[in-house]
Design an enzyme around this catalytic site. Structure first.
Site, mmCIF file in Angstrom:
data_model
loop_
_atom_site.group_PDB
_atom_site.id
_atom_site.type_symbol
_atom_site.label_atom_id
_atom_site.label_comp_id
_atom_site.label_asym_id
_atom_site.label_seq_id
_atom_site.Cartn_x
_atom_site.Cartn_y
_atom_site.Cartn_z
ATOM 1 N N GLU A 65 -3.938 -2.040 -1.240
ATOM 2 C CA GLU A 65 -3.693 -0.623 -1.535
ATOM 3 C C GLU A 65 -4.083 0.223 -0.325
ATOM 4 O O GLU A 65 -4.932 1.090 -0.401
ATOM 5 C CB GLU A 65 -4.490 -0.168 -2.761
ATOM 6 C CG GLU A 65 -4.265 -1.007 -4.003
ATOM 7 C CD GLU A 65 -3.023 -0.609 -4.765
ATOM 8 O OE1 GLU A 65 -2.321 0.324 -4.322
ATOM 9 O OE2 GLU A 65 -2.743 -1.231 -5.800
ATOM 10 N N SER A 66 -3.475 -0.036 0.838
ATOM 11 C CA SER A 66 -3.619 0.752 2.059
ATOM 12 C C SER A 66 -4.554 0.128 3.090
ATOM 13 O O SER A 66 -4.405 -1.040 3.416
ATOM 14 C CB SER A 66 -3.992 2.209 1.760
ATOM 15 O OG SER A 66 -2.961 2.824 1.020
ATOM 16 N N CYS A 80 -4.422 4.029 -2.312
ATOM 17 C CA CYS A 80 -3.495 4.744 -3.188
ATOM 18 C C CYS A 80 -3.382 3.955 -4.485
ATOM 19 O O CYS A 80 -4.278 3.181 -4.822
ATOM 20 C CB CYS A 80 -2.132 4.930 -2.510
ATOM 21 S SG CYS A 80 -1.444 3.428 -1.792
ATOM 22 N N SER A 144 2.421 -0.970 4.684
ATOM 23 C CA SER A 144 1.149 -0.537 5.251
ATOM 24 C C SER A 144 1.024 -1.077 6.670
ATOM 25 O O SER A 144 1.384 -2.231 6.936
ATOM 26 C CB SER A 144 -0.035 -1.038 4.409
ATOM 27 O OG SER A 144 -0.093 -0.381 3.171
ATOM 28 N N HIS A 158 1.303 4.551 5.984
ATOM 29 C CA HIS A 158 1.578 3.971 4.669
ATOM 30 C C HIS A 158 2.813 4.643 4.082
ATOM 31 O O HIS A 158 2.918 5.875 4.096
ATOM 32 C CB HIS A 158 0.379 4.146 3.746
ATOM 33 C CG HIS A 158 -0.859 3.511 4.290
ATOM 34 N ND1 HIS A 158 -1.048 2.158 4.306
ATOM 35 C CD2 HIS A 158 -1.952 4.047 4.882
ATOM 36 C CE1 HIS A 158 -2.207 1.878 4.876
ATOM 37 N NE2 HIS A 158 -2.775 3.010 5.231
#
Length: 254
Positions: A65-66, A80, A144, A158
Site C-alpha cells: 500500500e505505497s 493508501c 508504486s 503512486h
C-alpha cells in the site's frame, strides 16, 4: 454505490513523517532496524513489504500500500487503501528508542478526503533522471515507484486508476534551483483535472519562492485556477499548501 462485484481501491493517501532529535552517538541510526522489525511494524498498518532498495544514505521500501523511506533519523510512511498508519506509532517509538532516539522533534500526519470513508509508465522516468528506480505494478490496477539517488534524496510516485476517479501522487526532497519546472513536468505527464501542491521549506530553501512563482505562472492568463491556499509556520520551516483546478477557458500551455 458500487456493486459487490465491482473492484474499488481507495487511492487517497495518508502520510506519516517523523524526525528524531540528533544525538552525539554516530552509531545511532534508524536504518539499523531489521527487516523483521519493520514487518512487525507494518502489520499494525495492514500492509507488507514488496521490494527494497538502498544506498549509503537512505533505505526505500515499496509496500503493498505505497512506500516507506528510512534515513538516519527520519522515517516516512505513505500509504493508501484501508491502511491504519497511526496504529504503528507505539511500536515505532520503541524501536527508535532502542536505536538511540528518544526525542521526536517533528511529526506530521495528513490525509485527503476519502472517496469511500466507510472502507477505510508514461514518461515517469523523465521526471527526475539519475534515480535508482524500484517499482511494482499491482493487480488488477495500481502502480508504486520509489527512486533514490546517491545524495540520499528520494522521489516516490503512486498511481491509482479507477472507473470513477484516478489518483496520482508525487513526492520528492530533491534539491533543485527551480521547482516550478518540475511541478509543470509532473502535471504535463499526468494531465490532472485538479492538483494540490504541498511544500515544506524555510526561508533559506530554494523551494521557498515556488508558490510565488506558481501564482505568477497560473495567473488569469492560465487555464489553472487556485481554489485554496494555506500557510502554516513551524519553528524550523513553513508549510505551504495550494490547490488548483482546471478552468478550461483557454488552451495555454504550462
Amino acid at each position: 454505490m458500487l456493486g459487490n462485484e465491482e473492484h474499488f481501491f481507495e487511492g487517497a493517501e495518508k502520510l506519516l513523517e517523523i524526525w528524531f532529535e540528533e544525538t552525539s552517538n554516530s552509531n545511532n541510526d534508524l536504518r539499523n532496524i531489521t527487516r523483521c522489525d519493520w514487518e512487525n511494524v507494518l502489520r499494525h498498518v495492514n500492509c507488507e513489504i514488496i521490494s527494497f532498495s538502498k544506498n549509503d544514505l537512505i533505505d526505500a521500501f515499496v509496500l503493498s500500500e505505497s512506500s516507506m523511506f528510512v534515513s538516519k533519523r527520519r522515517w516516512i510512511l505513505k500509504t493508501c487503501g484501508t491502511t491504519t498508519p497511526l496504529k504503528c506509532l507505539s511500536q515505532l517509538i520503541k524501536l527508535a528508542s532502542v536505536n538511540g532516539y528518544n526525542i521526536v522533534t517533528d511529526l506530521f500526519y495528513s490525509r485527503k478526503n476519502f472517496i469511500r470513508p466507510e472502507a477505510q509508465t508514461s514518461g515517469i522516468d523523465k521526471i527526475l533522471p539519475n534515480m535508482h528506480i524500484d517499482d511494482f505494478l499491482f493487480d488488477p490496477c495500481g502502480y508504486s515507484m520509489n527512486g533514490i539517488n546517491e545524495k540520499g534524496e528520494y522521489m516516490t510516485i503512486h498511481i491509482t486508476p479507477e472507473n470513477l476517479f484516478s489518483y496520482v501522487s508525487f513526492e520528492t526532497n530533491v534539491a533543485m534551483t527551480n521547482y516550478r519546472n518540475l511541478i509543470n513536468q509532473v502535471i504535463n505527464t499526468f494531465k490532472p483535472g485538479k492538483f494540490i501542491v504541498t511544500i515544506y521549506a524555510n526561508k533559506c530553501s530554494l523551494a521557498y519562492e515556488t508558490m510565488k512563482e506558481l501564482e505568477v505562472e497560473y495567473s488569469k492568463e492560465s487555464h489553472w485556477k487556485r481554489t485554496d491556499m494555506q500557510c502554516c509556520n513551524f519553528p524550523s520551516y513553513n508549510l505551504l499548501f495550494a490547490q488548483y483546478s482546471y478552468n478550461g477557458k483557454n488552451n495555454c500551455s504550462m
